[in-house]
Scaffold this active site. Structure first.
Site, short mmCIF file in Angstrom:
data_model
loop_
_atom_site.label_atom_id
_atom_site.label_comp_id
_atom_site.label_asym_id
_atom_site.label_seq_id
_atom_site.Cartn_x
_atom_site.Cartn_y
_atom_site.Cartn_z
CD GLU A 71 0.44 -2.49 10.87
OE1 GLU A 71 -0.13 -1.59 10.24
OE2 GLU A 71 -0.04 -3.63 11.01
CE LYS A 94 0.77 -3.02 6.82
NZ LYS A 94 -0.40 -3.86 6.52
#
Length: 276
Positions: free
Chosen positions: A158, A194
């Site tokens: 992420e 993500k």
């Protein structure tokens, strides 16, 4: 469900519990555990629309209805348990916030195995289009990702792009180039990404279609639920991994009937945006 100690007061405040209503960290974590339990055990939180849930370590090590949270998620709900493993971010340098060294990672992964955790999540932040900083962000995410994959988990990488950034699109262009270059260095590893919802629809198409990428999921990143849903719906094969945008209208003083209906409506909207 992955709020850590730093973000928990804000999550509780949004839920309707003020900081004046608890005195210690232990009391704070008890309150947030009750909130998370109410969400996860709700009939509106089901595998019909939800693939996985990201947990904070404290949540993994606590129980819901007599079972540890990860076991409850999989055995009772059919939802994959995922664990937040980063230890926060460094101060901003070169336009980014790298992750702090993960000194607890090995022990945390051993704990995760005991709870049959499916995957992990780790977050760093890009604030401006600094090529040096973004290259360091991507390299660090991949370095830890390889270690986590080899330990038997599917890692979620992420590298968040701050949605308030003045040069968000330029940051996304640099990040995409770095990710694609690093993906070509992989052998058999499988990652989930993500990422912030991109400024241009379908901007991450090449990443989504790469054979080493299991899924590409979107963080809401501070957008309201409506904004996040509208923007996500324009991106094909990018699915939601929303926290704030999912929980924003849930309140501690709602009746169970009202709470479940609000959660059901949120899940439905986010699901519909995810299947475009």
């Amino acid at each position: 469900m992955d709020q850590s100690g730093g973000s928990t007061p804000g999550a509780l405040a949004d839920y309707g519990i003020k900081e004046t209503e608890y005195e210690t960290k232990a009391e704070m974590f008890e309150l947030v555990q009750a909130m998370r339990t109410r969400v996860i055990t709700s009939s509106s939180f089901s595998s019909d629309y939800i693939l996985g849930a990201i947990l904070f370590k404290h949540t993994m090590n606590n129980k819901m209805e007599g079972k540890y949270t990860a076991e409850y998620l999989w055995q009772e709900k059919g939802i994959l348990p995922i664990l937040k493993v980063d230890q926060g971010t460094e101060e901003k340098e070169n336009g980014v916030q790298l992750m702090k060294p993960m000194t607890e990672l090995d022990n945390l992964l051993e704990e995760a195995k005991k709870h049959n955790i499916f995957g992990t999540k780790m977050r760093s932040v890009i604030h401006s289009a600094n090529p040096k900083g973004i290259k360091e962000i991507a390299a660090q995410q991949f370095e830890y990702g390889k270690k986590i994959y080899e330990a038997g988990f599917i890692p979620i990488l992420e590298p968040e792009v701050n949605i308030e950034s003045d040069d968000k699109l330029e940051s996304e262009k640099i990040l995409k180039e770095e990710i694609l270059k690093l993906l070509e260095t992989l052998d058999y590893e499988q990652y989930i990404f993500k990422l912030s919802i991109p400024s241009q629809p379908d901007f991450y198409k090449e990443i989504i279609e790469h054979p080493n990428v299991v899924r590409l999921v979107a963080l809401s990143g501070g957008y309201s639920q409506k904004e996040a849903v509208d923007k996500l719906s324009k991106n094909h094969n990018m699915i939601a991994s929303f926290s704030r945008a999912l929980l924003q209208d849930l309140k501690v003083d709602q009746s169970d009937e009202k709470f479940n209906q609000v959660l059901k409506d949120a899940v439905s909207k986010i699901y519909q945006a995810s299947i475009t």
